[in-house]
Write a protein that holds these residues in place. Structure first.
Motif, PDB file in Angstrom:
ATOM      1  N   GLY A  77      45.366  44.460  31.632  1.00 23.51           N
ATOM      2  CA  GLY A  77      44.333  44.398  30.612  1.00 23.51           C
ATOM      3  C   GLY A  77      43.326  43.904  30.613  1.00 23.51           C
ATOM      4  O   GLY A  77      42.992  43.619  31.563  1.00 23.51           O
ATOM      5  N   THR A  78      42.395  43.733  30.242  1.00 23.64           N
ATOM      6  CA  THR A  78      40.957  43.560  30.158  1.00 23.64           C
ATOM      7  C   THR A  78      40.652  42.494  29.012  1.00 23.64           C
ATOM      8  O   THR A  78      39.623  42.186  29.640  1.00 23.64           O
ATOM      9  N   ASP A  79      40.157  42.264  28.039  1.00 20.92           N
ATOM     10  CA  ASP A  79      39.877  41.318  26.737  1.00 20.92           C
ATOM     11  C   ASP A  79      38.982  42.605  26.501  1.00 20.92           C
ATOM     12  O   ASP A  79      37.707  41.631  26.140  1.00 20.92           O
ATOM     13  N   LEU A  80      38.367  43.298  26.755  1.00 24.10           N
ATOM     14  CA  LEU A  80      36.989  44.055  26.266  1.00 24.10           C
ATOM     15  C   LEU A  80      37.184  44.286  24.749  1.00 24.10           C
ATOM     16  O   LEU A  80      38.103  44.649  24.235  1.00 24.10           O
ATOM     17  N   PRO A  81      36.203  44.232  24.055  1.00 20.75           N
ATOM     18  CA  PRO A  81      34.940  44.348  24.699  1.00 20.75           C
ATOM     19  C   PRO A  81      34.386  42.460  24.312  1.00 20.75           C
ATOM     20  O   PRO A  81      32.617  42.493  24.562  1.00 20.75           O
ATOM     21  N   PHE A  82      34.899  41.659  24.439  1.00 20.07           N
ATOM     22  CA  PHE A  82      34.377  40.403  24.443  1.00 20.07           C
ATOM     23  C   PHE A  82      33.675  39.898  26.032  1.00 20.07           C
ATOM     24  O   PHE A  82      34.194  40.457  27.375  1.00 20.07           O
ATOM     25  N   ASP A  83      32.353  39.144  26.008  1.00 20.22           N
ATOM     26  CA  ASP A  83      31.985  39.272  26.910  1.00 20.22           C
ATOM     27  C   ASP A  83      33.189  38.366  27.958  1.00 20.22           C
ATOM     28  O   ASP A  83      32.860  37.763  29.064  1.00 20.22           O
ATOM     29  N   MET A  84      33.864  37.560  27.696  1.00 13.75           N
ATOM     30  CA  MET A  84      34.599  36.955  29.271  1.00 13.75           C
ATOM     31  C   MET A  84      36.013  37.997  29.304  1.00 13.75           C
ATOM     32  O   MET A  84      37.274  37.507  29.404  1.00 13.75           O
ATOM     33  N   GLY A  85      35.869  38.838  28.730  1.00 13.41           N
ATOM     34  CA  GLY A  85      36.456  40.422  29.503  1.00 13.41           C
ATOM     35  C   GLY A  85      37.264  40.546  31.003  1.00 13.41           C
ATOM     36  O   GLY A  85      35.958  39.649  31.997  1.00 13.41           O
ATOM     37  N   ASP A  86      37.846  41.107  31.091  1.00 17.47           N
ATOM     38  CA  ASP A  86      38.087  40.796  32.923  1.00 17.47           C
ATOM     39  C   ASP A  86      38.947  42.788  33.432  1.00 17.47           C
ATOM     40  O   ASP A  86      40.266  42.656  33.594  1.00 17.47           O
ATOM     41  N   ASP A  87      37.936  43.440  34.144  1.00 17.19           N
ATOM     42  CA  ASP A  87      38.760  44.261  34.759  1.00 17.19           C
ATOM     43  C   ASP A  87      38.728  44.727  35.174  1.00 17.19           C
ATOM     44  O   ASP A  87      38.954  45.319  36.523  1.00 17.19           O
ATOM     45  N   SER A  88      38.850  43.329  36.775  1.00 16.51           N
ATOM     46  CA  SER A  88      38.451  43.169  37.795  1.00 16.51           C
ATOM     47  C   SER A  88      40.160  43.813  38.254  1.00 16.51           C
ATOM     48  O   SER A  88      40.201  44.582  40.035  1.00 16.51           O
ATOM     49  N   ALA A  89      41.386  43.328  37.456  1.00 15.14           N
ATOM     50  CA  ALA A  89      42.619  44.280  38.604  1.00 15.14           C
ATOM     51  C   ALA A  89      42.323  45.824  38.615  1.00 15.14           C
ATOM     52  O   ALA A  89      43.203  46.406  39.634  1.00 15.14           O
ATOM     53  N   LEU A  90      41.773  46.510  38.377  1.00 18.29           N
ATOM     54  CA  LEU A  90      41.739  47.913  38.795  1.00 18.29           C
ATOM     55  C   LEU A  90      40.722  47.601  39.620  1.00 18.29           C
ATOM     56  O   LEU A  90      41.462  49.010  40.621  1.00 18.29           O
ATOM     57  N   ARG A  91      39.946  47.471  40.044  1.00 15.03           N
ATOM     58  CA  ARG A  91      39.462  47.622  41.821  1.00 15.03           C
ATOM     59  C   ARG A  91      40.335  46.854  42.405  1.00 15.03           C
ATOM     60  O   ARG A  91      40.423  47.376  43.708  1.00 15.03           O
TER      61      ARG A  91
END
Length: 348
Positions: free
Chosen positions: A298-312
């Motif tokens: 999950g990312t919580d995007l497009p909020f600025d507190m989103g996090d897509d780091s798990a993909l990397r």
């Protein structure tokens, strides 16, 4: 290192605010307590009567903008859910029912426009649990929505309240995963302990999820609804990191074990957790604690507190089976999306 071929990358935690709602508010016929502030050359602002204001970014509103940012991040499929500031549990239940129908129709429309890459969760009027169950059945049967997002509480009513059993029964019967998302910290004035520094979000959101997770685990909800699947966002908030304390309380305190038939960690099969934890160490701890089969990207995007780091973190090629499971496979199974939704993805 990238170039790993995996199942579609599925983002289960990403929000939308549809144009239909903005236009309804703008017309004066929308939910009580909400207005829209139009700004030249900028995204419109949603304004609550308590002073809370936030922009309705294009990525919230437009499926084309959403698909673009998904492509930029290597996300193949998104399961969208309404911004939790718009649950509207504080309104008259009849008004919440009406707006829930508007939002769910809009979600279905956006999913349809997403060309198989967008799926949607319902929102339901939890301030009227019977109506919530009815709307959930409509959202599933008529609209094809794949899950439901609710708050970590319904105002002061906690999720272990037997009043909510009619809703949880419907969700379990329909096979609809229930995503819990905090919201009170987003729409209420912070206390003196979380005032400033964005701490109402940083501390308040994980705490709301911790409370809800604890009450589900020791409040008998999973005894009454053994087929219920519940997703705790933001990595489960504080729950995974204090679950041992709850487990200990169950062992030594009579009041903690007064309702649930089994210790809290025995109910892990009913729970899932997303990857919004921002750092590799807590992500790996979470996977080790609950098992990779219970973790979804999950990312919580497009909020600025989103996090897509798990993909990397997971797509570096070192753990291909784990990446396949957490980044896509678990979500495809959980929401019944199927391979046709995204095909086999190449993480570039």
């Amino acid at each position: 290192m990238r170039g790993l071929s995996i199942s579609p990358v599925v983002d289960v935690h990403t929000h939308y605010i549809p144009e239909e709602l903005i236009e309804l508010i703008d017309s004066g016929q929308g939910p009580t307590g909400l207005t829209v502030e139009r700004r030249d050359g900028k995204d419109p602002l949603i304004v609550h009567d308590n002073g809370v204001r936030y922009p309705a970014f294009e990525g919230f509103r437009d499926h084309r903008a959403r698909l673009t940012y998904m492509d930029e991040r290597g996300i193949d499929v998104s399961v969208i859910s309404i911004s939790p500031s718009l649950y509207l549990y504080w309104l008259d239940p009849g008004e919440t029912v009406e707006i829930s129908r508007v939002l769910n129709d809009a979600a279905a429309r956006m999913a349809k426009e997403g060309d198989g890459r967008l799926h949607a969760m319902a929102t339901v009027p939890m301030n009227d649990p019977t109506a919530a169950a009815e709307e959930l059945r409509r959202a599933r049967g008529e609209l094809g929505l794949v899950g439901v997002e609710i708050g970590t509480s319904v105002g002061t009513r906690q999720l272990d309240s037997p009043d909510l059993d009619v809703f949880f029964s419907a969700a379990a019967e329909l096979g609809m995963p229930v995503m819990l998302h905090p919201y009170l910290s987003m729409i209420t004035e912070p206390g003196t302990d979380t005032e400033g520094y964005h701490l109402a979000n940083v501390i308040g959101n994980p705490m709301e999820t911790f409370v809800a997770g604890c009450r589900l685990a020791v409040g008998g909800v999973f005894d009454r609804h053994p087929d219920l699947r519940v997703l705790l966002v933001h990595g489960g908030g504080a729950f995974p990191y204090q679950a041992g304390r709850l487990q200990h309380a169950y062992d030594v305190r009579e009041e903690t074990r007064a309702t649930a038939k089994r210790p809290p960690l025995d109910y892990l099969d009913n729970l899932l957790f997303d990857t919004v934890v921002f750092e590799p160490a807590p992500l790996n701890y979470l996977i080790d604690l609950v098992g990779p089969e219970r973790v979804v990207f999950g990312t919580d995007l497009p909020f600025d507190m989103g996090d897509d780091s798990a993909l990397r973190e997971l797509s570096d090629g070192s753990r291909p089976a784990l990446a396949d499971q957490v980044l896509g496979g678990n979500a495809l199974e959980l929401f019944g999306i199927g391979q046709k939704a995204g095909g086999t993805a190449t993480v570039r």
